[in-house]
Design an enzyme around this catalytic site. Structure first.
Site, PDB file in Angstrom:
ATOM      1  N   GLU A 132      34.198 -18.514  -0.205  1.00 53.40           N
ATOM      2  CA  GLU A 132      33.066 -19.299  -0.690  1.00 53.40           C
ATOM      3  C   GLU A 132      31.792 -18.470  -0.733  1.00 53.40           C
ATOM      4  O   GLU A 132      31.580 -17.604   0.112  1.00 53.40           O
ATOM      5  CB  GLU A 132      32.808 -20.477   0.252  1.00 53.40           C
ATOM      6  CG  GLU A 132      33.917 -21.477   0.270  1.00 53.40           C
ATOM      7  CD  GLU A 132      33.681 -22.573   1.295  1.00 53.40           C
ATOM      8  OE1 GLU A 132      32.551 -22.698   1.807  1.00 53.40           O
ATOM      9  OE2 GLU A 132      34.633 -23.295   1.590  1.00 53.40           O
ATOM     10  N   CYS A 161      38.095 -17.051   9.360  1.00 52.00           N
ATOM     11  CA  CYS A 161      37.447 -16.437  10.532  1.00 52.00           C
ATOM     12  C   CYS A 161      38.307 -16.672  11.772  1.00 52.00           C
ATOM     13  O   CYS A 161      38.958 -17.702  11.899  1.00 52.00           O
ATOM     14  CB  CYS A 161      36.058 -17.046  10.725  1.00 52.00           C
ATOM     15  SG  CYS A 161      35.122 -16.219  12.028  1.00 52.00           S
ATOM     16  N   CYS A 208      24.296 -17.049   0.038  1.00 52.81           N
ATOM     17  CA  CYS A 208      24.979 -16.933   1.320  1.00 52.81           C
ATOM     18  C   CYS A 208      26.365 -16.369   1.023  1.00 52.81           C
ATOM     19  O   CYS A 208      27.131 -16.976   0.270  1.00 52.81           O
ATOM     20  CB  CYS A 208      25.076 -18.310   1.972  1.00 52.81           C
ATOM     21  SG  CYS A 208      26.027 -18.282   3.501  1.00 52.81           S
ATOM     22  N   CYS A 229      34.801 -21.034  16.554  1.00 51.60           N
ATOM     23  CA  CYS A 229      33.666 -21.893  16.934  1.00 51.60           C
ATOM     24  C   CYS A 229      34.034 -23.368  16.677  1.00 51.60           C
ATOM     25  O   CYS A 229      34.555 -23.700  15.604  1.00 51.60           O
ATOM     26  CB  CYS A 229      32.411 -21.527  16.153  1.00 51.60           C
ATOM     27  SG  CYS A 229      31.911 -19.811  16.402  1.00 51.60           S
ATOM     28  N   CYS A 271      32.966 -25.329  13.366  1.00 49.05           N
ATOM     29  CA  CYS A 271      33.005 -24.614  12.087  1.00 49.05           C
ATOM     30  C   CYS A 271      34.327 -24.807  11.345  1.00 49.05           C
ATOM     31  O   CYS A 271      35.405 -24.610  11.906  1.00 49.05           O
ATOM     32  CB  CYS A 271      32.766 -23.131  12.343  1.00 49.05           C
ATOM     33  SG  CYS A 271      32.856 -22.151  10.842  1.00 49.05           S
ATOM     34  N   CYS A 329      29.964 -24.289   5.823  1.00 48.04           N
ATOM     35  CA  CYS A 329      30.820 -23.136   5.624  1.00 48.04           C
ATOM     36  C   CYS A 329      32.305 -23.466   5.785  1.00 48.04           C
ATOM     37  O   CYS A 329      32.716 -24.088   6.739  1.00 48.04           O
ATOM     38  CB  CYS A 329      30.290 -22.074   6.584  1.00 48.04           C
ATOM     39  SG  CYS A 329      31.316 -21.214   7.681  1.00 48.04           S
TER      40      CYS A 329
HETATM   41  S1  SF4 Z   1      30.459 -20.068  12.813  1.00 51.61           S
HETATM   42 FE1  SF4 Z   1      32.445 -20.082  11.766  1.00 51.61          FE
HETATM   43  S2  SF4 Z   1      32.411 -18.305  10.418  1.00 51.61           S
HETATM   44 FE2  SF4 Z   1      30.748 -18.040  11.924  1.00 51.61          FE
HETATM   45  S3  SF4 Z   1      31.684 -16.872  13.606  1.00 51.61           S
HETATM   46 FE3  SF4 Z   1      31.931 -19.018  14.165  1.00 51.61          FE
HETATM   47  S4  SF4 Z   1      33.967 -19.577  13.360  1.00 51.61           S
HETATM   48 FE4  SF4 Z   1      33.356 -17.675  12.352  1.00 51.61          FE
END
Ligand code: SF4
Length: 364
Positions: A108, A128, A121, A132, A135, A354
């Site tokens: 994206e 990833c 962005c 987190c 996310c 995201c």
């Molecule tokens: S916020 Fe999302 S994209 Fe950013 S480091 Fe954490 S898991 Fe990865």
């Protein structure tokens, strides 16, 4: 063309030994073009066609002779991603793209039309691994790192679109906050930053670039020594070790105190203010105790806090605090001498958080 046929096309080109030149620096390009007796100034013209003038193949490069264009097209390829999906927000300020590379990997990229210019962005990894809690990008893990050319292609795609659709407008600023942890793909990201700064690409000033990290401490120190005055943004999201580890697993490897020390070192070395991002999550990190701890943690630092009311992630059941709670948290920090802003909401109607569009694509 579907993902499968694109991937087959890419494999066929590989078999024919066709080299992809998109993402090459001028020096790399000159070296590759030397066997075709392409002079150095011509190599620069080719770079400008690719990175500034929207050329997707050699046929478009009309200031090269026809025979040279045909010869180059047999051996070289300009590998740009295709736009697999595009969503425009109702207020027309945000446009989100799902871009697909030759091997079928999709990422994206978002364009935000801000009062101060066009900001993009970009993603640095497909998915990833950081895990987190809030996310969507991490729900399916990480597929792979992106190369410097693949990251640049996101910026060039949007720049071309602005040029065509919005009277020659261009990309002005950039945040590296899309999917992926940029400092886990360090070499490619640094090479990309140097490339997008070049006058034959987008010529973007380092001061117009912000890189966001979840706190990869050794690479934060390394970044401070790169001589690139980009702004650093640190995903904080909790003011103490225990809560941060709960929200961000990487905090067990690189503890909060070390992340703050590395960010302070970055600010001292580069003289750039560090921004701490703090996603406000209802009943989790939005209480008086956290506000008190946060202001104590950042006391006396060249830093500011960007509060981000969570874009609810349906899969995780994390909720947004009330408006009154958000206002109270902001006021508490301001009253305790912390520079604080609340992020303006953009593009919630097109799933701007995201990873959400990519996840939909993976599920489909
Ligand atoms: S916020 Fe999302 S994209 Fe950013 S480091 Fe954490 S898991 Fe990865």
């Amino acid at each position: 063309m579907g993902s499968l046929s694109r991937a087959c096309g890419a494999a066929a080109r590989k078999e024919r030994n066709v080299k992809d030149i998109f993402g090459m620096t001028l020096a790399e390009l000159q070296e590759v073009l030397a066997p075709y007796r392409v002079q150095k100034f011509r190599a620069k013209q080719i770079a400008e066609w690719m990175y500034q003038r929207g050329a997707k193949d050699f046929a478009a490069m009309t200031n090269l002779s026809k025979s040279l264009r045909e010869e180059l097209a047999k051996q070289l390829n300009i590998g740009r991603p295709r736009i697999k999906d595009r969503l425009d927000s109702k207020d027309e300020r945000t446009t989100k793209f799902l871009l697909e590379y030759a091997d079928g990997t999709a990422v994206e990229t978002v364009l935000m039309r801000q009062p101060y210019g066009n900001s993009i962005c970009v993603s640095t990894q497909a998915g990833c691994n950081m895990g987190c809690a809030f996310c969507a990008s991490t729900l399916h893990g990480m597929a792979r790192d992106l190369t410097k050319g693949e990251i640049l292609a996101q910026a060039v795609t949007i720049n071309d679109m602005l040029h065509e659709e919005e009277n020659g407008a261009k990309v002005d600023t950039m945040v590296i906050m899309g999917s992926g942890e940029p400092l886990m793909n360090y070499e490619n990201v640094i090479a990309f930053l140097r490339l997008i700064h070049e006058d034959y690409t987008l010529g973007m000033g380092y001061r117009n670039i912000t890189l966001s990290t979840s706190g990869i401490v050794p690479h934060m120190y390394k970044l401070a020594e790169e001589g690139m005055p980009i702004s650093l943004s640190v995903s904080l999201h909790a003011p103490n070790q225990e809560l941060r580890s709960q929200i961000m697993p990487i905090n067990r490897k690189y503890p909060l105190a070390d992340v703050i020390a590395a960010a302070k070192h970055y600010a001292d070395t580069t003289k750039r203010r560090v921004t701490y991002e703090y996603i406000l999550i209802d009943q989790l990190n939005d209480g008086e105790q956290q506000a008190r701890e946060l202001s104590a943690l950042l006391k006396g630092q060249l830093a500011s806090v960007n509060l981000i009311p969570i874009n609810p992630v349906v899969e995780r059941n994390l909720l947004r605090p009330s408006k009154a709670r958000i206002d109270w948290f902001e006021k508490y920090l301001a009253d305790h001498h912390v520079n604080v802003t609340v992020r303006r909401e953009m593009g919630t109607d097109i799933q701007a958080a995201c990873g959400q569009l990519r996840n939909k694509h993976l599920q489909d």
